[in-house]
Design a protein around this motif. Structure first.
Motif, PDB file in Angstrom:
ATOM      1  N   VAL A 108       0.836  -1.199   0.000  1.00 45.73           N
ATOM      2  CA  VAL A 108       0.000   0.000   0.000  1.00 45.73           C
ATOM      3  C   VAL A 108       0.870   1.248   0.000  1.00 45.73           C
ATOM      4  N   GLU A 113      -5.556   2.789  -1.167  1.00 46.89           N
ATOM      5  CA  GLU A 113      -5.180   1.497  -1.752  1.00 46.89           C
ATOM      6  C   GLU A 113      -5.407   0.356  -0.760  1.00 46.89           C
ATOM      7  N   HIS A 116      -8.197  -2.427  -1.146  1.00 43.90           N
ATOM      8  CA  HIS A 116      -8.027  -3.731  -1.801  1.00 43.90           C
ATOM      9  C   HIS A 116      -7.918  -4.845  -0.772  1.00 43.90           C
ATOM     10  N   ALA A 123      -9.122  -2.076  -9.324  1.00 37.94           N
ATOM     11  CA  ALA A 123      -8.165  -1.319 -10.129  1.00 37.94           C
ATOM     12  C   ALA A 123      -8.134  -1.919 -11.537  1.00 37.94           C
ATOM     13  N   LEU A 131      -0.287   5.036  -9.374  1.00 38.77           N
ATOM     14  CA  LEU A 131      -0.407   6.111  -8.401  1.00 38.77           C
ATOM     15  C   LEU A 131       0.449   7.300  -8.824  1.00 38.77           C
ATOM     16  N   LYS A 166      -5.004   8.286  -8.654  1.00 40.44           N
ATOM     17  CA  LYS A 166      -4.795   6.961  -9.242  1.00 40.44           C
ATOM     18  C   LYS A 166      -5.999   6.661 -10.125  1.00 40.44           C
ATOM     19  N   THR A 169      -8.311   3.303 -10.315  1.00 37.82           N
ATOM     20  CA  THR A 169      -8.910   2.726  -9.111  1.00 37.82           C
ATOM     21  C   THR A 169     -10.306   3.270  -8.795  1.00 37.82           C
TER      22      THR A 169
END
Length: 222
Positions: A108, A113, A116, A123, A131, A166, A169
């Protein structure tokens, strides 16, 4: 509305398969590592271990891809995001890159993130849209993404609105006990068995839809 390629002129190609089968400017500096050994992901959901019965492999409708997601309403909503992305933003194909859902060992780099780790994030081509990389999508693709998020009444947030950005995502932006999430998931299930409803039927350039999408984008902006 499908666009064959994004603004990134070269998409790296991969031979890996979608997550669950085993396998959207200049680059900004990546965030420092964020500890991922907590019991909750950034959106408040329980982090799951690699053998948790709370995860399952789900097909992405309209594609031959599958992805591991948290069971229940989370999977219903995120699989729908992927389906609409495939129809309205760009095709989802294994040769283009990875589709990542639940990940037990993700490194991460930014707090969102960590979603996840709870199976509540998705993603789409994260290696192509990593990112800190911004401005990779055409305006019509961004319009479609914002329409997807608005259609889901804000229970999902796009990483393109996060800091650091990002663009690959999407993640649940509501807690586990969200009544709105349950209502949205139920609606998606009803659309799935109703002709003329659901993914592939939207006019993302409808002025009313665009106005609703802009209003939500302003609200969700990080």
């Amino acid at each position: 509305m499908n666009s064959e390629f994004s603004r990134r002129t070269l998409l790296r190609r991969f031979t890996g398969v979608a997550a669950g089968e085993g396998l959207l400017a200049p680059l900004a500096a990546q965030a420092a590592d964020v500890p991922s050994n907590t019991s909750k992901s950034a959106n408040g959901w329980d982090v799951l271990d690699a053998h948790s019965p709370e995860t399952a492999i789900h097909a992405i409708p309209g594609t031959n891809l599958r992805v591991t997601l948290r069971r229940g309403d989370a999977a219903t909503v995120l699989a729908y995001v992927a389906q609409r992305f495939h129809y309205d933003v760009m095709p989802l194909e294994a040769s283009r890159g990875q589709v990542l859902g639940y990940a037990a060992d993700l490194q991460v780099k930014s707090d969102f993130e960590s979603n996840h780790l709870s199976g509540t994030a998705l993603a789409l081509y994260p290696d192509n849209y990593p990112l800190g990389s911004k401005g990779n999508l055409y305006p019509n693709q961004v319009t479609a993404i914002r329409d997807i998020v608005a259609e889901l009444q804000g229970v999902v947030k796009w990483g393109g609105d996060m800091q650091p950005v990002k663009e690959s995502t999407f993640f649940l932006d509501v807690p586990p006990d969200s009544t709105k999430l349950a209502l949205v998931a139920r609606t998606l299930k009803e659309w799935g068995v109703t002709p003329g409803k659901g993914a592939g039927t939207q006019n993302v350039e409808d002025p009313k839809r665009m106005a609703a999408a802009k209003k939500l984008a302003d609200k969700q902006a990080a």
